[in-house]
Design an enzyme around this catalytic site. Structure first.
Site, PDB file in Angstrom:
ATOM      1  N   GLU A   1     -11.056  -4.910 -12.083  1.00 54.01           N
ATOM      2  CA  GLU A   1      -9.928  -4.878 -12.775  1.00 54.01           C
ATOM      3  C   GLU A   1     -10.200  -4.384 -14.006  1.00 54.01           C
ATOM      4  O   GLU A   1     -10.750  -5.157 -15.032  1.00 54.01           O
ATOM      5  CB  GLU A   1      -8.952  -5.773 -13.152  1.00 54.01           C
ATOM      6  CG  GLU A   1      -8.456  -5.758 -11.552  1.00 54.01           C
ATOM      7  CD  GLU A   1      -7.446  -4.424 -10.679  1.00 54.01           C
ATOM      8  OE1 GLU A   1      -7.181  -3.740 -11.623  1.00 54.01           O
ATOM      9  OE2 GLU A   1      -7.245  -4.324  -9.574  1.00 54.01           O
TER      10      GLU A   1
ATOM     11  N   HIS B   1      -9.182   3.193  -8.113  1.00 54.15           N
ATOM     12  CA  HIS B   1      -7.784   3.249  -7.441  1.00 54.15           C
ATOM     13  C   HIS B   1      -7.468   4.655  -6.775  1.00 54.15           C
ATOM     14  O   HIS B   1      -6.554   4.787  -5.129  1.00 54.15           O
ATOM     15  CB  HIS B   1      -6.961   2.255  -7.669  1.00 54.15           C
ATOM     16  CG  HIS B   1      -6.794   0.951  -7.374  1.00 54.15           C
ATOM     17  ND1 HIS B   1      -6.480  -0.160  -8.547  1.00 54.15           N
ATOM     18  CD2 HIS B   1      -7.390   0.698  -5.921  1.00 54.15           C
ATOM     19  CE1 HIS B   1      -6.495  -0.846  -7.840  1.00 54.15           C
ATOM     20  NE2 HIS B   1      -6.871  -0.698  -6.542  1.00 54.15           N
TER      21      HIS B   1
ATOM     22  N   ASP C   1      -4.488   3.775 -11.299  1.00 48.11           N
ATOM     23  CA  ASP C   1      -5.872   3.365 -12.093  1.00 48.11           C
ATOM     24  C   ASP C   1      -7.135   4.125 -11.780  1.00 48.11           C
ATOM     25  O   ASP C   1      -7.134   4.104 -10.727  1.00 48.11           O
ATOM     26  CB  ASP C   1      -5.234   2.205 -12.546  1.00 48.11           C
ATOM     27  CG  ASP C   1      -5.697   1.548 -11.477  1.00 48.11           C
ATOM     28  OD1 ASP C   1      -5.017   1.168 -10.165  1.00 48.11           O
ATOM     29  OD2 ASP C   1      -6.225   0.415 -10.899  1.00 48.11           O
TER      30      ASP C   1
END
Length: 83
Positions: A16, A55, A65
């Site tokens: 992330e 993603h 994202d």
């Protein structure tokens, strides 16, 4: 699904990054991501550039994202060894 396999979260490594679809990512983020990618690919050599996706590639229409602000060319050049 990814490359013909479903349930990606069962076998994927997720990274992330703090950011948005529209604001540029920082030099520090690209540096850290590149170093982490180097580490992961050293221990998991089957993870190649062709298997590193966002993603938005796995769940288009549902996930956005890392978004248009992420410079994939910059990241891939860094991972390919053009630091």
């Amino acid at each position: 699904s990814f490359q013909g396999r479903s349930r990606c979260n069962d076998y994927a490594i997720g990274i992330e990054l703090e950011g948005t679809d529209t604001l540029p990512y920082t030099d520090a983020q690209y540096q850290a991501l590149g170093e982490l990618t180097d580490f992961i690919t050293r221990y998991y050599p089957r993870i190649t550039l062709g298997r590193i996706v966002g993603h938005n590639d796995i769940a288009p229409g549902r996930k956005t994202d890392p978004g248009a602000a992420f410079d994939w060319a910059r990241y891939r050049m860094r991972v390919a060894g053009f630091k």
